[in-house]
Design a protein around this motif. Structure first.
Motif, PDB file in Angstrom:
ATOM      1  N   VAL A 108      -5.034  -4.765  -8.085  1.00  0.00           N
ATOM      2  CA  VAL A 108      -4.080  -3.757  -8.561  1.00  0.00           C
ATOM      3  C   VAL A 108      -4.288  -2.535  -7.686  1.00  0.00           C
ATOM      4  O   VAL A 108      -5.319  -1.861  -7.774  1.00  0.00           O
ATOM      5  CB  VAL A 108      -4.304  -3.417 -10.040  1.00  0.00           C
ATOM      6  N   LEU A 109      -3.316  -2.262  -6.821  1.00  0.00           N
ATOM      7  CA  LEU A 109      -3.433  -1.089  -5.955  1.00  0.00           C
ATOM      8  C   LEU A 109      -3.211   0.194  -6.754  1.00  0.00           C
ATOM      9  O   LEU A 109      -3.949   1.172  -6.606  1.00  0.00           O
ATOM     10  CB  LEU A 109      -2.427  -1.184  -4.808  1.00  0.00           C
ATOM     11  N   TYR A 110      -2.179   0.165  -7.614  1.00  0.00           N
ATOM     12  CA  TYR A 110      -1.901   1.343  -8.433  1.00  0.00           C
ATOM     13  C   TYR A 110      -1.145   0.907  -9.683  1.00  0.00           C
ATOM     14  O   TYR A 110      -0.198   0.117  -9.605  1.00  0.00           O
ATOM     15  CB  TYR A 110      -1.069   2.369  -7.661  1.00  0.00           C
ATOM     16  N   ILE A 155      -7.151   3.923  -4.541  1.00  0.00           N
ATOM     17  CA  ILE A 155      -6.236   2.830  -4.189  1.00  0.00           C
ATOM     18  C   ILE A 155      -6.980   1.955  -3.195  1.00  0.00           C
ATOM     19  O   ILE A 155      -7.258   2.405  -2.071  1.00  0.00           O
ATOM     20  CB  ILE A 155      -4.925   3.374  -3.561  1.00  0.00           C
ATOM     21  N   PRO A 156      -7.421   0.756  -3.596  1.00  0.00           N
ATOM     22  CA  PRO A 156      -7.049   0.026  -4.816  1.00  0.00           C
ATOM     23  C   PRO A 156      -7.787   0.533  -6.059  1.00  0.00           C
ATOM     24  O   PRO A 156      -8.877   1.080  -5.964  1.00  0.00           O
ATOM     25  CB  PRO A 156      -7.466  -1.408  -4.498  1.00  0.00           C
ATOM     26  N   HIS A 157      -7.140   0.268  -7.187  1.00  0.00           N
ATOM     27  CA  HIS A 157      -7.730   0.642  -8.475  1.00  0.00           C
ATOM     28  C   HIS A 157      -8.725  -0.416  -8.957  1.00  0.00           C
ATOM     29  O   HIS A 157      -9.788  -0.083  -9.493  1.00  0.00           O
ATOM     30  CB  HIS A 157      -6.622   0.821  -9.511  1.00  0.00           C
ATOM     31  N   SER A 158      -8.385  -1.714  -8.760  1.00  0.00           N
ATOM     32  CA  SER A 158      -9.264  -2.800  -9.212  1.00  0.00           C
ATOM     33  C   SER A 158      -8.954  -4.055  -8.425  1.00  0.00           C
ATOM     34  O   SER A 158      -7.909  -4.178  -7.781  1.00  0.00           O
ATOM     35  CB  SER A 158      -9.069  -3.063 -10.708  1.00  0.00           C
ATOM     36  N   TYR A 200       0.834  -1.200   0.000  1.00  0.00           N
ATOM     37  CA  TYR A 200       0.000   0.000   0.000  1.00  0.00           C
ATOM     38  C   TYR A 200       0.877   1.262   0.000  1.00  0.00           C
ATOM     39  O   TYR A 200       0.609   2.220  -0.740  1.00  0.00           O
ATOM     40  CB  TYR A 200      -0.933  -0.002   1.215  1.00  0.00           C
ATOM     41  N   GLU A 201       1.900   1.261   0.831  1.00  0.00           N
ATOM     42  CA  GLU A 201       2.780   2.429   0.890  1.00  0.00           C
ATOM     43  C   GLU A 201       3.475   2.647  -0.451  1.00  0.00           C
ATOM     44  O   GLU A 201       3.616   3.795  -0.911  1.00  0.00           O
ATOM     45  CB  GLU A 201       3.812   2.259   2.001  1.00  0.00           C
ATOM     46  N   LYS A 202       3.883   1.562  -1.075  1.00  0.00           N
ATOM     47  CA  LYS A 202       4.520   1.676  -2.383  1.00  0.00           C
ATOM     48  C   LYS A 202       3.548   2.274  -3.409  1.00  0.00           C
ATOM     49  O   LYS A 202       3.922   3.133  -4.220  1.00  0.00           O
ATOM     50  CB  LYS A 202       4.996   0.306  -2.849  1.00  0.00           C
ATOM     51  N   ALA A 203       2.297   1.823  -3.371  1.00  0.00           N
ATOM     52  CA  ALA A 203       1.297   2.339  -4.305  1.00  0.00           C
ATOM     53  C   ALA A 203       1.034   3.823  -4.058  1.00  0.00           C
ATOM     54  O   ALA A 203       0.947   4.622  -5.003  1.00  0.00           O
ATOM     55  CB  ALA A 203       0.000   1.538  -4.172  1.00  0.00           C
ATOM     56  N   ILE A 204       0.891   4.202  -2.798  1.00  0.00           N
ATOM     57  CA  ILE A 204       0.624   5.612  -2.478  1.00  0.00           C
ATOM     58  C   ILE A 204       1.815   6.479  -2.877  1.00  0.00           C
ATOM     59  O   ILE A 204       1.655   7.590  -3.415  1.00  0.00           O
ATOM     60  CB  ILE A 204       0.317   5.755  -0.976  1.00  0.00           C
ATOM     61  N   ARG A 213       0.974   5.026   6.740  1.00  0.00           N
ATOM     62  CA  ARG A 213       1.654   4.811   5.460  1.00  0.00           C
ATOM     63  C   ARG A 213       1.459   5.994   4.509  1.00  0.00           C
ATOM     64  O   ARG A 213       2.352   6.304   3.723  1.00  0.00           O
ATOM     65  CB  ARG A 213       1.151   3.516   4.826  1.00  0.00           C
ATOM     66  N   VAL A 214       0.313   6.654   4.581  1.00  0.00           N
ATOM     67  CA  VAL A 214       0.107   7.850   3.764  1.00  0.00           C
ATOM     68  C   VAL A 214       1.104   8.940   4.177  1.00  0.00           C
ATOM     69  O   VAL A 214       1.736   9.590   3.326  1.00  0.00           O
ATOM     70  CB  VAL A 214      -1.341   8.367   3.917  1.00  0.00           C
ATOM     71  N   LEU A 215       1.283   9.133   5.488  1.00  0.00           N
ATOM     72  CA  LEU A 215       2.217  10.144   5.971  1.00  0.00           C
ATOM     73  C   LEU A 215       3.655   9.794   5.594  1.00  0.00           C
ATOM     74  O   LEU A 215       4.455  10.680   5.258  1.00  0.00           O
ATOM     75  CB  LEU A 215       2.078  10.301   7.490  1.00  0.00           C
ATOM     76  N   ARG A 216       3.983   8.515   5.631  1.00  0.00           N
ATOM     77  CA  ARG A 216       5.326   8.097   5.216  1.00  0.00           C
ATOM     78  C   ARG A 216       5.554   8.380   3.736  1.00  0.00           C
ATOM     79  O   ARG A 216       6.617   8.863   3.334  1.00  0.00           O
ATOM     80  CB  ARG A 216       5.518   6.602   5.482  1.00  0.00           C
TER      81      ARG A 216
END
Length: 793
Positions: free
Chosen positions: A692-694, A564-567, A418-422, A464-467
């Motif tokens: 697919v998160l992103y 996120i997630p996209h699909s 998730y962090e990678k996607a964001i 994770r968003v803040l990171r």
């Protein structure tokens, strides 16, 4: 240089499955004495088998049957009857009298728990001769009842000697069912070969062999034919089906000298294995002349020892020999030597008898130490979850406890992805110079991204968003939405202690949220740039992610807003899982009448994926997909067109009777075809998801950021992720399919605007010609609607 051996914990003996090794002698007719039992244990074994009755009882039964035959011949001769009249069904069969102390050496003792009672191999429960079959059943019931009285908790029973006689197999199964009733606290284990490899059967002659020698000639003729490796499993399937998948019925599997193909190995892996028995002929000699098993044997045993309840191992006819045991000195005679004898023994430096470690047992200990260590997915906690049924969580309807959130937060893989996607989304937002929803006429150059975490729980995604914002040097306004009152309190405290009050925490159902407000003008509403959620379930949509995101996505900035997630996609595969079927049957018996209509979350392990991968029909097939944001009419748009009252109208425009149709865009249907080259039985459908998160908006060739629980994809996309176990859609009745079959799976995701449920059906088609299929079986239509478990209220 590898540093793997520098970690004593990771490479320790305790970090591998333990072997529990027993000894069986097929020529043993009496229970071992205490001295003999101790000798076997000190030879490297941990338990032994014990015959329930002895040769005296065998001879008594044989004599009884011989006398019966003589009496019958005399009776026929006196009446002048023909041979065909000899089979008069009214003629009474011989009745086996009760046991005496001369018929058995088994008795209650302190170590009865370490003895595996072994039923007489000379009885023939499959005999076509009704008299022999009757005698065999009587003997069997007498032995089972007596072993139960003595305190034995496991009785091993030699399985059928051949598989072609369906009448005999059913007769055998009926006898096992009766024995389970005779001994209600005993586990009964059927001793079967993995397949009919010559030389793998019991050596003892049965009553049928003794009195009908031509039976042996027929068996020899059958052995000369090509071996069908699934015939033994066919017999076992009949036995356990007649016994209604009794949870006290198990398999002891004779390991052959030649390891069969993987399909058969996996079939037996899914069955309730209690013992793996290995005979002397299965071993080979290594260069040093010591016994050893081939690499194929080692791999198969290592695989089976990964089961939650590891099977015990029994080494057959490898010693100590009967002669060695018979020559042991009697400890009673040597227990109190005279002073002169003791002095003489000391002077002669004589040592007490010490048995040597059995070479075969020593090799198995070596093999135990050579097993691969437990992986990250085989922690004690995860092993305990193997094949354990859990109803799916309903976070929309229920408020979860802190401990439940904590379990999910213990999975770093999911949150790393998730962090990678964001992070990628924020970086590409800058790269593409997209506008931000924080910009206002008074502050048009505001570059703050408005990020909303919908269903924040205890806040791991917020962290994770803040990171991600710190990594990409992105200014953000973060909104955390949570409907759980208790989790809301936790978020408020976390915002003060960990997030430096950077987050706006709102207690609300995401579907009723009014939207974010501008920092410069709190009275003005704006849009969300990035919407982050973790509403996914084991089947992707089973925790109502589509419906929840429908209720909030109108706050997403168009056209550049990111979800996120996209699909996410749902996937299915038919499986054989006798353990789960027996478990669910037990729940039905105790009052849960809809247990077979429930999709269960379970860490599937002791299963067999019955379908094979063929071009166009993979083993795991996609059922459907959801993509966000949704580009179709939403609830608000529906109300604008039809009026708000139309959402609650009955008999209206919806696809389901009585529904208004506002949620019809979230219904799904699939029809999938799975190819099964070998025959078998399925107990339900295994469900998985991928998401697919992103996906990159600047580089179409770049791999998307994904998470997956598909068995053939999880290691590539999200290795060691434990947040989701698969989902299991059971069948009320096991569905048998013949060789070269196709399984047609139909599944629906249904809704009536207030609830969401699944319906599923499986059909079996067999090819009867190059272009002709015939339907040979079908399940009933299952539906989770009755459980009302997926409430959308």
């Amino acid at each position: 240089m590898s540093q793997g051996n520098l970690n004593p914990i990771a490479d320790s003996f305790e970090n591998r499955p333990s072997f529990y090794i027993g000894q069986h002698d097929s020529h043993r007719y009496d229970v071992l004495t205490d001295d003999q039992y101790t000798h076997v244990l000190t030879s490297g074994f941990q338990y032994v088998t014990a015959p329930i009755t002895n040769r005296h009882f065998f001879q008594r039964v044989v004599s009884l049957y011989k006398n019966y035959l003589k009496e019958r011949e005399q009776w026929v001769s006196e009446r002048g009857l023909t041979p065909t009249q000899l089979a008069n069904p009214s003629l009474p069969p011989p009745i086996i009298p009760t046991l005496t102390d001369e018929d058995t050496s088994l008795s209650p003792c302190s170590h009865i728990g370490s003895l595996i009672a072994y039923s007489s191999p000379w009885i023939d429960l499959c005999s076509p001769d009704p008299t022999i079959a009757s005698i065999s059943r009587q003997v069997f019931n007498i032995e089972v009842a007596y072993a139960n009285f003595c305190g034995a908790r496991t009785i091993m029973v030699p399985g059928p000697r051949q598989d072609g006689d369906s009448c005999g197999i059913v007769q055998y199964a009926r006898a096992i069912l009766e024995a389970l009733q005779v001994a209600p606290r005993v586990n009964i284990v059927i001793h079967l070969p993995m397949y009919r490899e010559p030389g793998l059967e019991e050596k003892a002659q049965t009553l049928s062999d003794i009195f009908n020698p031509q039976n042996g000639e027929k068996e020899d003729a059958k052995k000369s034919k090509e071996i069908d490796i699934f015939t033994v499993w066919d017999s076992w399937n009949t036995i356990r089906s007649v016994c209604n998948y009794n949870v006290r019925l198990f398999v002891a599997l004779r390991i052959p000298r030649r390891v069969p193909e993987k399909t058969l190995q996996e079939r037996w892996f899914s069955e309730p294995l209690h013992f793996l028995t290995i005979g002397k002929n299965t071993f080979q000699q290594n260069r040093a002349g010591h016994p050893a098993l081939s690499r194929h044997h080692q791999d198969m045993i290592n695989r089976y020892m990964r089961l939650k309840v590891t099977p015990w191992l029994i080494l057959c006819d490898v010693g100590p020999s009967a002669e060695e045991l018979a020559s042991l000195p009697d400890s009673k005679d040597a227990e109190f030597p005279s002073l002169a004898e003791a002095a003489k023994a000391t002077k002669g430096n004589r040592k007490p008898h010490q048995p040597s470690i059995n070479a075969y047992a020593a090799y198995m200990r070596y093999l135990e130490r050579q097993q691969p260590p437990y992986s990250n997915m085989e922690t004690p906690a995860l092993i305990q979850f193997q094949d354990w049924l859990q109803p799916p969580l309903q976070p929309l309807a229920d408020n979860l406890e802190s401990a439940t959130y904590e379990v999910f937060e213990g999975d770093p893989v999911k949150y790393d992805q998730y962090e990678k996607a964001i992070t990628e989304a924020m970086a590409e937002w800058k790269e593409l110079k997209k506008p931000t929803s924080s910009a206002t006429p008074s502050n048009p150059k505001s570059d703050e991204l408005i990020v909303t975490v919908a269903g924040a729980g205890r806040g791991p995604l917020v962290t994770r968003v803040l990171r991600a914002a710190a990594k990409t040097n992105t200014r953000v306004q973060v909104w955390a939405l949570e409907k759980n009152q208790d989790a809301y309190v936790y978020l408020l405290r976390k915002n003060k202690q960990d997030w430096n009050n950077q987050v706006t925490v709102v207690k609300t159902d995401m579907r009723g949220w009014e939207g974010p407000r501008l920092r410069d003008d709190p009275s003005a509403l704006t849009k969300v740039d990035i919407l982050v959620s973790e509403l996914l379930g084991s089947f992707g949509d089973n925790e109502l992610s589509p419906e929840c995101l429908d209720g909030i996505q109108h706050h997403l900035a168009r056209p550049h807003g990111i979800s996120i997630p996209h699909s996410y996609t749902a996937h299915l595969s038919p499986i054989s899982t006798p353990k789960l079927y027996a478990d669910i049957s037990g729940r039905v018996a105790t009052g849960d009448v809809n247990a077979f209509m429930t999709p269960w979350v379970v860490r599937l392990f002791a299963i067999d994926y019955v379908a094979q991968h063929v071009p166009g029909h993979p083993r795991f097939q996609q059922a459907w997909e959801f993509v966000h944001p949704v580009g179709v009419s939403r609830i608000d748009d529906f109300a604008d067109v039809h009026g708000k009252a139309a959402r609650y109208a009955t008999g209206g425009v919806g696809a389901m009777a009585g529904s208004a149709g506002s949620n019809d865009h979230n219904t799904r249907h699939c029809h999938l075809t799975f190819v099964c080259p070998t025959r078998g039985v399925i107990h339900g459908l295994a469900g998985f998801f991928e998401s697919v998160l992103y996906a990159s908006q600047t580089d179409t060739g770049k791999e998307p950021v994904e998470i997956s629980i598909l068995p053939d994809q999880i290691d590539r996309k999200s290795k060691d992720m434990i947040s989701w176990f698969p989902i299991f859609f059971p069948l009320k009745t096991p569905l048998y399919f013949p060789q070269d079959s196709e399984l047609e799976v139909s599944m629906w995701r249904q809704t009536d605007d207030s609830k969401v449920w699944y319906e599923w059906l499986v059909e079996v088609y067999a090819w009867v010609g190059p272009k002709t299929r015939m339907k040979v079986g079908s399940s009933e239509l299952h539906s989770s609607h009755l459980r009302k478990r997926l409430s959308n209220n």
